[in-house]
Design a protein around this motif. Structure first.
Motif, PDB file in Angstrom:
ATOM      1  N   VAL A   1      -6.684   2.049  -7.439  1.00  0.00           N
ATOM      2  CA  VAL A   1      -6.921   3.482  -6.340  1.00  0.00           C
ATOM      3  C   VAL A   1      -7.849   3.716  -5.587  1.00  0.00           C
ATOM      4  CG1 VAL A   1      -6.655   5.897  -6.458  1.00  0.00           C
ATOM      5  CG2 VAL A   1      -4.925   4.061  -8.605  1.00  0.00           C
ATOM      6  N   ARG A   2      -7.816   3.862  -4.440  1.00  0.00           N
ATOM      7  CA  ARG A   2      -8.712   3.783  -3.537  1.00  0.00           C
ATOM      8  C   ARG A   2      -8.983   5.470  -2.867  1.00  0.00           C
ATOM      9  NH1 ARG A   2      -7.994  -1.391  -1.900  1.00  0.00           N
ATOM     10  NH2 ARG A   2      -6.972  -0.356   0.364  1.00  0.00           N
ATOM     11  N   PHE A   3      -9.702   5.934  -2.949  1.00  0.00           N
ATOM     12  CA  PHE A   3     -10.132   7.013  -2.855  1.00  0.00           C
ATOM     13  C   PHE A   3     -10.722   7.019  -0.671  1.00  0.00           C
ATOM     14  CE2 PHE A   3      -9.256   8.391  -6.808  1.00  0.00           C
ATOM     15  CZ  PHE A   3      -8.398   9.258  -6.842  1.00  0.00           C
TER      16      PHE A   3
ATOM     17  N   GLU B   1      -3.482   4.813  -1.718  1.00  0.00           N
ATOM     18  CA  GLU B   1      -4.739   4.970  -1.184  1.00  0.00           C
ATOM     19  C   GLU B   1      -4.636   7.387  -0.660  1.00  0.00           C
ATOM     20  OE1 GLU B   1      -5.698   3.039   2.094  1.00  0.00           O
ATOM     21  OE2 GLU B   1      -5.765   0.972   1.503  1.00  0.00           O
ATOM     22  N   PHE B   2      -6.061   7.355  -0.954  1.00  0.00           N
ATOM     23  CA  PHE B   2      -5.152   8.743  -1.012  1.00  0.00           C
ATOM     24  C   PHE B   2      -6.588   9.599   0.193  1.00  0.00           C
ATOM     25  CE2 PHE B   2      -4.920   9.076  -5.497  1.00  0.00           C
ATOM     26  CZ  PHE B   2      -3.830   9.963  -5.833  1.00  0.00           C
ATOM     27  N   CYS B   3      -6.269  10.138   0.609  1.00  0.00           N
ATOM     28  CA  CYS B   3      -6.766   9.806   2.553  1.00  0.00           C
ATOM     29  C   CYS B   3      -7.126  11.843   2.759  1.00  0.00           C
ATOM     30  CB  CYS B   3      -5.643   9.005   3.740  1.00  0.00           C
ATOM     31  SG  CYS B   3      -5.636   7.688   4.154  1.00  0.00           S
ATOM     32  N   GLY B   4      -8.181  11.934   1.970  1.00  0.00           N
ATOM     33  CA  GLY B   4      -8.137  13.476   2.294  1.00  0.00           C
ATOM     34  C   GLY B   4      -9.257  13.513   1.382  1.00  0.00           C
ATOM     35  N   SER B   5     -10.038  14.841   0.863  1.00  0.00           N
ATOM     36  CA  SER B   5     -10.841  15.536   0.033  1.00  0.00           C
ATOM     37  C   SER B   5     -10.741  17.327  -0.252  1.00  0.00           C
ATOM     38  CB  SER B   5     -11.892  15.545   0.936  1.00  0.00           C
ATOM     39  OG  SER B   5     -11.787  16.369   2.236  1.00  0.00           O
TER      40      SER B   5
ATOM     41  N   GLU C   1      -9.068  12.156  12.975  1.00  0.00           N
ATOM     42  CA  GLU C   1      -7.795  12.487  13.751  1.00  0.00           C
ATOM     43  C   GLU C   1      -7.872  10.923  14.046  1.00  0.00           C
ATOM     44  OE1 GLU C   1      -5.088  14.967  16.290  1.00  0.00           O
ATOM     45  OE2 GLU C   1      -7.033  15.746  15.396  1.00  0.00           O
ATOM     46  N   SER C   2      -8.268   9.822  14.893  1.00  0.00           N
ATOM     47  CA  SER C   2      -8.545   9.404  15.622  1.00  0.00           C
ATOM     48  C   SER C   2      -8.098   7.498  15.017  1.00  0.00           C
ATOM     49  CB  SER C   2      -9.483   8.652  16.519  1.00  0.00           C
ATOM     50  OG  SER C   2     -10.779   9.125  15.379  1.00  0.00           O
ATOM     51  N   LEU C   3      -8.417   8.128  13.583  1.00  0.00           N
ATOM     52  CA  LEU C   3      -8.239   6.943  12.773  1.00  0.00           C
ATOM     53  C   LEU C   3      -6.788   7.256  11.970  1.00  0.00           C
ATOM     54  CD1 LEU C   3     -11.864   6.146  11.486  1.00  0.00           C
ATOM     55  CD2 LEU C   3     -10.422   4.986  13.316  1.00  0.00           C
ATOM     56  N   VAL C   4      -6.320   8.452  11.829  1.00  0.00           N
ATOM     57  CA  VAL C   4      -4.654   8.925  10.980  1.00  0.00           C
ATOM     58  C   VAL C   4      -3.907   7.753  11.459  1.00  0.00           C
ATOM     59  CG1 VAL C   4      -3.041   9.936  11.106  1.00  0.00           C
ATOM     60  CG2 VAL C   4      -5.288  11.183  11.399  1.00  0.00           C
ATOM     61  N   SER C   5      -3.707   7.147  12.720  1.00  0.00           N
ATOM     62  CA  SER C   5      -2.813   5.588  13.285  1.00  0.00           C
ATOM     63  C   SER C   5      -2.021   4.866  12.218  1.00  0.00           C
ATOM     64  CB  SER C   5      -2.836   6.010  14.522  1.00  0.00           C
ATOM     65  OG  SER C   5      -1.583   7.232  14.696  1.00  0.00           O
ATOM     66  N   GLU C   6      -4.208   4.653  12.980  1.00  0.00           N
ATOM     67  CA  GLU C   6      -4.397   2.511  11.560  1.00  0.00           C
ATOM     68  C   GLU C   6      -3.983   2.840  10.278  1.00  0.00           C
ATOM     69  OE1 GLU C   6      -8.906   0.632  10.874  1.00  0.00           O
ATOM     70  OE2 GLU C   6      -8.347   1.595  12.684  1.00  0.00           O
TER      71      GLU C   6
ATOM     72  N   THR D   1       1.006  -1.182   0.098  1.00  0.00           N
ATOM     73  CA  THR D   1       0.057  -0.270  -0.030  1.00  0.00           C
ATOM     74  C   THR D   1       0.658   0.591  -0.180  1.00  0.00           C
ATOM     75  OG1 THR D   1      -1.817  -1.351   0.933  1.00  0.00           O
ATOM     76  CG2 THR D   1      -1.705   1.297   1.391  1.00  0.00           C
ATOM     77  N   VAL D   2       0.874   2.251  -1.026  1.00  0.00           N
ATOM     78  CA  VAL D   2       1.195   3.602  -0.600  1.00  0.00           C
ATOM     79  C   VAL D   2      -0.134   4.404  -0.375  1.00  0.00           C
ATOM     80  CG1 VAL D   2       2.039   5.381  -2.262  1.00  0.00           C
ATOM     81  CG2 VAL D   2       3.088   2.696  -2.577  1.00  0.00           C
ATOM     82  N   LEU D   3       0.624   5.421   0.775  1.00  0.00           N
ATOM     83  CA  LEU D   3      -0.352   6.385   1.102  1.00  0.00           C
ATOM     84  C   LEU D   3       0.068   8.097   0.880  1.00  0.00           C
ATOM     85  CD1 LEU D   3      -2.782   5.183   3.459  1.00  0.00           C
ATOM     86  CD2 LEU D   3      -0.974   7.123   4.116  1.00  0.00           C
ATOM     87  N   TYR D   4      -0.993   8.308   0.739  1.00  0.00           N
ATOM     88  CA  TYR D   4      -1.241   9.509  -0.003  1.00  0.00           C
ATOM     89  C   TYR D   4      -2.188  10.544   1.952  1.00  0.00           C
ATOM     90  CZ  TYR D   4      -1.743  15.139  -0.431  1.00  0.00           C
ATOM     91  OH  TYR D   4      -2.159  16.023  -0.258  1.00  0.00           O
ATOM     92  N   PHE D   5      -2.028  10.992   1.988  1.00  0.00           N
ATOM     93  CA  PHE D   5      -2.554  11.709   3.432  1.00  0.00           C
ATOM     94  C   PHE D   5      -2.162  12.852   3.045  1.00  0.00           C
ATOM     95  CE2 PHE D   5      -3.401  13.414   7.768  1.00  0.00           C
ATOM     96  CZ  PHE D   5      -4.189  12.345   8.265  1.00  0.00           C
ATOM     97  N   GLY D   6      -3.767  13.915   3.338  1.00  0.00           N
ATOM     98  CA  GLY D   6      -3.460  15.512   3.180  1.00  0.00           C
ATOM     99  C   GLY D   6      -4.683  15.910   2.626  1.00  0.00           C
TER     100      GLY D   6
END
Length: 370
Positions: free
Chosen positions: A244-246, A220-224, A252-257, A186-191
Motif C-alpha cells: 500500500v502506497r500513499f 495506491e492512494f492518490c489524495g489527501s 492535475e498535470s500528473l493525473v493522466s500519468e 496496480t490498483v489505484l484510488y484517486f480522490g
C-alpha cells in the motif's frame, strides 16, 4: 449572453467548481464568460491556462466586505446568468436583473457524516436556495427529485437541469497498459481521503488477494484528507507497507500519468445518503482511460458504466476481492463510445448552454426581469 461563474475552489477542485472551470473554455465559443474565484496562487494558475475568459479574483475577507466585492463584480459585468457552486452566507445575494443558478452536488442535510447542527445549517441553505434562485443545476437524479418536490411545496416556479460531471479529452490510447499476463499489478484510488469510504476494506482485500495468488498487487492512494493518517496506521498494523502506497495530493498535470500506470481504478461508495445523492465526478475520467472500474451499484454509477463496471457490495471484503480479481483478469475495457461522448465536457457544456438559453426565454426569466 454574459455568464458569471462565482466559484469556490481550494487546493482540490471538487464538484461544481470543477464544472465551471472545465465548461468555461467551451462556453466562451457561445458567450462572454467571467469566472469570479477566491484569490490564491492555485486558482491564479488554474485560470491562467483557460483562454478567452475574464478572470476576477476575490479576496477572502470578512462577510460584508466579501459580499461587497461580489456585488461590485455583478454590477460591473451585468451578467445575464449568475451561477454559483457553493451556497452560504457569502453568496446569498439578490439580483433582480440576472437569472440566478445554484448548483447542488450533494444533499448535505441528509449526510450521516455530519452533526445534527451541521445538517440543520445545510437544510437552511438548501431551502433558501430555492427562494433566491431561478434555476438549479443538479448532478444526481435522486437529488433532482428532492429539489423538485421542495419547490412544489412552496409553489416556486423554477428551471431544473440534470447534468452529470464530465471528463476531458481521451487518454492517449497508446499509453494504455494491459497487464493481463503480467504478475505486477496496480490498483489505484484517486480522490479525497476526507472521509472513510470503506478504505480499510479495500486494504484488507488487497492483502487477501496477494496472499491467495501469485500476483503482486499494489494499492495506491492518490489524495489527501483527515483519514489519511488513520489509514497509514492501519496499514502499519496490518504489516502491509510493501503493498500500500500513499502518494498524497496529485497535481492535475500528473493525473493522466498515474491513471495510465494503473490496471484497475477504484470508486468506493456506500449505500448511504451521502453517496445516494451525489454523482462521483471521477467516473467519467476513469471511463476515459479504458481501465476497468471497481465500484458499487448506485443509480448514477450504473447509468454511467452500465454492464462494463465491476461491482461489489459495500462492507463485504469477499465481494470486493472478487470484483478486483475479475477486473484484473479482464484487463482494458471497451466502453461505449456514445456514452464516453455523453460525459465529455464539450457535450456537457453544449447541454448547459442550450438549457440556460431556454431558461432566458422562459416565463421564469420574464418574471425575474420584470
Amino acid at each position: 449572453m454574459n455568464i458569471l461563474f462565482i466559484v469556490f475552489a481550494r487546493k482540490e477542485v471538487l464538484g461544481g467548481a470543477k464544472r465551471a472551470l472545465k465548461m468555461a473554455p467551451y462556453l466562451s465559443d457561445y458567450s462572454n464568460v467571467t469566472i469570479a474565484i477566491n484569490e490564491s496562487e492555485e486558482n491564479k494558475n488554474r485560470l491562467a491556462g483557460i483562454k478567452n475568459i475574464n478572470s476576477v479574483f476575490v479576496e477572502r475577507t470578512g462577510l460584508f466586505e466579501y459580499r461587497k466585492q461580489l456585488g461590485r463584480v455583478i454590477e460591473r459585468k451585468n451578467p445575464d446568468i449568475i451561477y454559483t457552486n457553493h451556497l452560504n452566507t457569502r453568496t446569498l445575494f439578490l439580483n433582480n436583473k440576472s437569472f440566478r443558478i445554484v448548483e447542488h452536488a450533494e444533499l448535505f442535510s441528509q449526510s450521516e457524516d455530519m452533526s445534527y447542527l451541521q445538517r440543520l445549517k445545510y437544510l437552511m441553505y438548501e431551502w433558501t436556495s430555492i427562494f433566491i434562485s431561478d434555476g438549479m443545476l443538479i448532478a444526481n437524479k435522486n437529488l433532482e427529485y428532492i429539489y423538485k418536490k421542495r419547490s412544489d411545496i412552496v409553489s416556486k416556479n423554477m428551471c431544473f437541469k440534470y447534468l452529470p460531471y464530465g471528463s476531458s479529452a481521451h487518454i492517449n490510447q497508446n499509453k494504455k497498459k494491459d497487464n493481463i499476463n503480467d504478475k505486477l499489478h496496480t490498483v489505484l484510488y484517486f480522490g479525497s481521503l476526507s472521509r472513510d469510504c470503506g478504505f480499510t476494506n479495500i486494504i484488507d482485500s488487497i492483502i487477501t488477494l496477494n496472499r491467495n495468488s501469485d500476483k503482486k498487487i499494489t494499492l495506491e492512494f492518490c489524495g489527501s484528507g483527515k483519514v489519511e493518517e488513520k489509514l497509514k496506521s492501519y496499514v502499519s498494523n496490518r504489516q502491509a507497507k510493501g503493498v500500500v502506497r500513499f502518494n498524497g495530493f496529485i497535481e492535475e498535470s500528473l493525473v493522466s500519468e498515474y491513471l495510465n500506470s494503473a490496471d484497475v481504478l477504484l470508486c468506493p461508495l456506500q449505500y448511504k445518503n451521502r453517496d445516494k445523492f451525489r454523482f462521483p465526478s471521477k467516473l467519467p475520467m476513469y471511463m476515459n482511460t479504458g481501465k476497468p472500474v471497481v465500484t458499487c451499484k448506485l443509480r448514477e454509477v450504473v447509468d454511467c458504466l452500465g454492464d462494463k463496471g465491476f461491482y461489489y457490495e459495500p462492507g463485504d471484503v469477499r465481494s470486493l476481492c472478487e470484483a478486483i480479481g475479475d477486473a484484473l483478469e479482464y484487463g482494458n475495457v471497451e466502453y461505449d463510445e456514445s456514452n464516453v461522448q455523453r460525459y465529455s465536457w464539450e457535450n456537457i457544456s453544449r447541454e448547459f448552454y442550450k438549457w440556460v438559453k431556454k431558461c432566458l426565454e422562459s416565463e421564469v426569466s420574464v418574471n425575474v426581469r420584470n
